[in-house]
Design a protein around this motif. Sequence first.
Motif, PDB file in Angstrom:
ATOM      1  N   PHE A 193       0.827  -1.203   0.000  1.00  0.00           N
ATOM      2  CA  PHE A 193       0.000   0.000   0.000  1.00  0.00           C
ATOM      3  C   PHE A 193       0.864   1.257   0.000  1.00  0.00           C
ATOM      4  O   PHE A 193       0.533   2.248  -0.651  1.00  0.00           O
ATOM      5  CB  PHE A 193      -0.921  -0.017   1.221  1.00  0.00           C
ATOM      6  N   ILE A 194       1.970   1.247   0.737  1.00  0.00           N
ATOM      7  CA  ILE A 194       2.856   2.413   0.778  1.00  0.00           C
ATOM      8  C   ILE A 194       3.492   2.646  -0.591  1.00  0.00           C
ATOM      9  O   ILE A 194       3.735   3.794  -0.982  1.00  0.00           O
ATOM     10  CB  ILE A 194       3.923   2.229   1.872  1.00  0.00           C
ATOM     11  N   ARG A 195       3.764   1.573  -1.334  1.00  0.00           N
ATOM     12  CA  ARG A 195       4.344   1.757  -2.671  1.00  0.00           C
ATOM     13  C   ARG A 195       3.410   2.522  -3.601  1.00  0.00           C
ATOM     14  O   ARG A 195       3.860   3.139  -4.569  1.00  0.00           O
ATOM     15  CB  ARG A 195       4.678   0.395  -3.289  1.00  0.00           C
ATOM     16  N   ASN A 196       2.130   2.463  -3.337  1.00  0.00           N
ATOM     17  CA  ASN A 196       1.179   3.188  -4.181  1.00  0.00           C
ATOM     18  C   ASN A 196       1.104   4.675  -3.840  1.00  0.00           C
ATOM     19  O   ASN A 196       0.454   5.430  -4.552  1.00  0.00           O
ATOM     20  CB  ASN A 196      -0.222   2.571  -4.039  1.00  0.00           C
ATOM     21  N   VAL A 197       1.738   5.085  -2.735  1.00  0.00           N
ATOM     22  CA  VAL A 197       1.799   6.508  -2.385  1.00  0.00           C
ATOM     23  C   VAL A 197       3.002   7.112  -3.092  1.00  0.00           C
ATOM     24  O   VAL A 197       4.131   6.643  -2.894  1.00  0.00           O
ATOM     25  CB  VAL A 197       1.917   6.697  -0.863  1.00  0.00           C
ATOM     26  N   PRO A 198       2.846   8.129  -3.928  1.00  0.00           N
ATOM     27  CA  PRO A 198       3.985   8.707  -4.665  1.00  0.00           C
ATOM     28  C   PRO A 198       5.083   9.191  -3.728  1.00  0.00           C
ATOM     29  O   PRO A 198       4.822   9.897  -2.751  1.00  0.00           O
ATOM     30  CB  PRO A 198       3.349   9.874  -5.439  1.00  0.00           C
ATOM     31  N   TYR A 199       6.306   8.792  -4.051  1.00  0.00           N
ATOM     32  CA  TYR A 199       7.448   9.188  -3.239  1.00  0.00           C
ATOM     33  C   TYR A 199       7.696  10.689  -3.317  1.00  0.00           C
ATOM     34  O   TYR A 199       8.271  11.286  -2.396  1.00  0.00           O
ATOM     35  CB  TYR A 199       8.682   8.426  -3.699  1.00  0.00           C
ATOM     36  N   SER A 200       7.258  11.306  -4.414  1.00  0.00           N
ATOM     37  CA  SER A 200       7.457  12.743  -4.586  1.00  0.00           C
ATOM     38  C   SER A 200       6.717  13.551  -3.526  1.00  0.00           C
ATOM     39  O   SER A 200       7.127  14.674  -3.197  1.00  0.00           O
ATOM     40  CB  SER A 200       7.002  13.170  -5.985  1.00  0.00           C
ATOM     41  N   LEU A 201       5.621  13.017  -2.985  1.00  0.00           N
ATOM     42  CA  LEU A 201       4.896  13.733  -1.937  1.00  0.00           C
ATOM     43  C   LEU A 201       5.750  13.865  -0.677  1.00  0.00           C
ATOM     44  O   LEU A 201       5.764  14.923  -0.027  1.00  0.00           O
ATOM     45  CB  LEU A 201       3.588  13.014  -1.619  1.00  0.00           C
ATOM     46  N   GLU A 202       6.460  12.813  -0.322  1.00  0.00           N
ATOM     47  CA  GLU A 202       7.355  12.899   0.826  1.00  0.00           C
ATOM     48  C   GLU A 202       8.524  13.840   0.552  1.00  0.00           C
ATOM     49  O   GLU A 202       8.935  14.605   1.428  1.00  0.00           O
ATOM     50  CB  GLU A 202       7.879  11.504   1.171  1.00  0.00           C
ATOM     51  N   GLU A 203       9.060  13.777  -0.651  1.00  0.00           N
ATOM     52  CA  GLU A 203      10.168  14.666  -0.981  1.00  0.00           C
ATOM     53  C   GLU A 203       9.744  16.129  -0.897  1.00  0.00           C
ATOM     54  O   GLU A 203      10.510  16.990  -0.450  1.00  0.00           O
ATOM     55  CB  GLU A 203      10.689  14.340  -2.383  1.00  0.00           C
ATOM     56  N   ALA A 204       8.512  16.414  -1.342  1.00  0.00           N
ATOM     57  CA  ALA A 204       8.019  17.789  -1.247  1.00  0.00           C
ATOM     58  C   ALA A 204       7.898  18.226   0.209  1.00  0.00           C
ATOM     59  O   ALA A 204       8.181  19.387   0.555  1.00  0.00           O
ATOM     60  CB  ALA A 204       6.669  17.905  -1.954  1.00  0.00           C
ATOM     61  N   ALA A 205       7.490  17.300   1.074  1.00  0.00           N
ATOM     62  CA  ALA A 205       7.403  17.640   2.504  1.00  0.00           C
ATOM     63  C   ALA A 205       8.791  17.876   3.098  1.00  0.00           C
ATOM     64  O   ALA A 205       8.967  18.754   3.956  1.00  0.00           O
ATOM     65  CB  ALA A 205       6.678  16.524   3.257  1.00  0.00           C
ATOM     66  N   TRP A 206       9.789  17.112   2.644  1.00  0.00           N
ATOM     67  CA  TRP A 206      11.152  17.338   3.124  1.00  0.00           C
ATOM     68  C   TRP A 206      11.658  18.716   2.708  1.00  0.00           C
ATOM     69  O   TRP A 206      12.337  19.399   3.469  1.00  0.00           O
ATOM     70  CB  TRP A 206      12.085  16.255   2.586  1.00  0.00           C
ATOM     71  N   VAL A 207      11.344  19.098   1.476  1.00  0.00           N
ATOM     72  CA  VAL A 207      11.761  20.415   0.996  1.00  0.00           C
ATOM     73  C   VAL A 207      11.138  21.514   1.846  1.00  0.00           C
ATOM     74  O   VAL A 207      11.757  22.560   2.114  1.00  0.00           O
ATOM     75  CB  VAL A 207      11.389  20.589  -0.494  1.00  0.00           C
ATOM     76  N   ASP A 208       9.928  21.292   2.329  1.00  0.00           N
ATOM     77  CA  ASP A 208       9.251  22.283   3.166  1.00  0.00           C
ATOM     78  C   ASP A 208       9.756  22.291   4.599  1.00  0.00           C
ATOM     79  O   ASP A 208       9.260  23.062   5.423  1.00  0.00           O
ATOM     80  CB  ASP A 208       7.745  22.020   3.170  1.00  0.00           C
ATOM     81  N   ARG A 212      11.669  13.128   8.264  1.00  0.00           N
ATOM     82  CA  ARG A 212      11.091  11.936   7.647  1.00  0.00           C
ATOM     83  C   ARG A 212       9.870  11.452   8.419  1.00  0.00           C
ATOM     84  O   ARG A 212       8.860  11.078   7.822  1.00  0.00           O
ATOM     85  CB  ARG A 212      12.136  10.819   7.561  1.00  0.00           C
ATOM     86  N   PHE A 213       9.958  11.465   9.743  1.00  0.00           N
ATOM     87  CA  PHE A 213       8.826  11.015  10.541  1.00  0.00           C
ATOM     88  C   PHE A 213       7.631  11.949  10.378  1.00  0.00           C
ATOM     89  O   PHE A 213       6.492  11.500  10.262  1.00  0.00           O
ATOM     90  CB  PHE A 213       9.221  10.910  12.016  1.00  0.00           C
ATOM     91  N   THR A 214       7.887  13.260  10.370  1.00  0.00           N
ATOM     92  CA  THR A 214       6.790  14.215  10.207  1.00  0.00           C
ATOM     93  C   THR A 214       6.146  14.076   8.834  1.00  0.00           C
ATOM     94  O   THR A 214       4.908  14.134   8.704  1.00  0.00           O
ATOM     95  CB  THR A 214       7.295  15.645  10.419  1.00  0.00           C
ATOM     96  N   ALA A 215       6.969  13.897   7.800  1.00  0.00           N
ATOM     97  CA  ALA A 215       6.419  13.711   6.461  1.00  0.00           C
ATOM     98  C   ALA A 215       5.576  12.446   6.376  1.00  0.00           C
ATOM     99  O   ALA A 215       4.511  12.427   5.744  1.00  0.00           O
ATOM    100  CB  ALA A 215       7.554  13.660   5.442  1.00  0.00           C
ATOM    101  N   PHE A 216       6.039  11.389   7.045  1.00  0.00           N
ATOM    102  CA  PHE A 216       5.259  10.156   7.053  1.00  0.00           C
ATOM    103  C   PHE A 216       3.934  10.352   7.780  1.00  0.00           C
ATOM    104  O   PHE A 216       2.881   9.910   7.326  1.00  0.00           O
ATOM    105  CB  PHE A 216       6.065   9.044   7.721  1.00  0.00           C
ATOM    106  N   ARG A 217       3.970  11.043   8.912  1.00  0.00           N
ATOM    107  CA  ARG A 217       2.756  11.237   9.717  1.00  0.00           C
ATOM    108  C   ARG A 217       1.761  12.161   9.022  1.00  0.00           C
ATOM    109  O   ARG A 217       0.551  11.924   9.074  1.00  0.00           O
ATOM    110  CB  ARG A 217       3.134  11.793  11.092  1.00  0.00           C
ATOM    111  N   VAL A 218       2.254  13.196   8.354  1.00  0.00           N
ATOM    112  CA  VAL A 218       1.364  14.200   7.771  1.00  0.00           C
ATOM    113  C   VAL A 218       0.916  13.825   6.369  1.00  0.00           C
ATOM    114  O   VAL A 218      -0.236  14.052   5.992  1.00  0.00           O
ATOM    115  CB  VAL A 218       2.058  15.587   7.773  1.00  0.00           C
ATOM    116  N   VAL A 219       1.814  13.223   5.580  1.00  0.00           N
ATOM    117  CA  VAL A 219       1.531  12.992   4.162  1.00  0.00           C
ATOM    118  C   VAL A 219       1.105  11.554   3.898  1.00  0.00           C
ATOM    119  O   VAL A 219       0.077  11.300   3.264  1.00  0.00           O
ATOM    120  CB  VAL A 219       2.773  13.350   3.301  1.00  0.00           C
ATOM    121  N   VAL A 220       1.886  10.593   4.370  1.00  0.00           N
ATOM    122  CA  VAL A 220       1.665   9.188   4.001  1.00  0.00           C
ATOM    123  C   VAL A 220       0.580   8.543   4.851  1.00  0.00           C
ATOM    124  O   VAL A 220      -0.311   7.863   4.326  1.00  0.00           O
ATOM    125  CB  VAL A 220       2.985   8.399   4.115  1.00  0.00           C
ATOM    126  N   LEU A 221       0.628   8.760   6.152  1.00  0.00           N
ATOM    127  CA  LEU A 221      -0.280   8.052   7.056  1.00  0.00           C
ATOM    128  C   LEU A 221      -1.757   8.290   6.742  1.00  0.00           C
ATOM    129  O   LEU A 221      -2.546   7.332   6.767  1.00  0.00           O
ATOM    130  CB  LEU A 221       0.033   8.435   8.503  1.00  0.00           C
TER     131      LEU A 221
END
Length: 309
Positions: A193-208, A212-221
């Motif tokens: 299921f995580i593979r279906n989440v675009p990795y670019s969304l996490e990268e955009a959160a890192w840029v902001d 990694r944990f915050t990006a996972f909690r806010v974007v992926v979870l």
Amino acid sequence: MTQDTTRSPDLSATASGPDRAGSGPAGRPPVSRRRKKNRAWDEVPRWHIYLPLGIYLVFTLVPFYWILLFALRPTGSTSLVPWPLTFDHFEKVWTERSFATYFENSLLTGVATLIMTTLVALAGGYALARFDFKVKRWFMLALLCSQFVPGALLLVPLFQIFADLSLINSLMSVIIAETVFQLPLSIILISGFIRNVPYSLEEAAWVDGCSRFTAFRVVVLPMLRPGLVAVGSFAFVHSWNHFLFALMFLNSQDKQTIPVGLNTLMGADSVDLGALAAGGVIAAVPVVIVFAFIQKWLVTGFSAGAVKG
């Protein structure tokens, strides 16, 4: 002055070409073909559809009706209709046969297994989906192969481990065993299921500026909700219905779960069918209610987690 005699291409003919050829938009069959398919489906006699579904429904619902019949009709009655209704069997198993305690123990075990399995599967599934390491393929193969190992084969070593940890006759032993046996399938589902989440969304959160944990909690979870429901419900139902671990690791009656409690209703010489049916209804109702509320999320989660994105 010379006049430009260059002719522009006939865009209307080009645009109308696919329509004349009978082809539709990319990835979809032609309109005429879809209409023919719909007409062919409409011409199928309705009894060809409803007869198999009716037969399947009868085979599915008759056992449930039979259980309700024995649970709701008086003792000694042979009527095929539960009338007059009686709830004596439910009162008997709930009070005299300690089903209130069994229900509480099963609920505690199922919820604890659900939480532990979901948390560990989230961490393991994220690692498999987002990181590359040398033994990743072998680890995935080990997870898949572990599904072929029956739980009965590991009862003796598990009993020895829990005895050394002083966990025999404790609900924690059943919770740990259930969690361990649920983790391989849960990790595979969550990682898919995580593979279906675009990795670019996490990268955009890192840029902001997110970690990694915050990006996972806010974007992926938030996008993993169907997968979490699927994994959690599967772990809960398996723990609720499992008989072997509770029978082997729990000794006292006040620690037993519902499957073991149902087994105590069957004596060596006789069986109280009314009490057994009432206990079966009590055991089935919570699971039916849970699946009635989460069926949409459950189907979505299993289908998404089973396909690699």
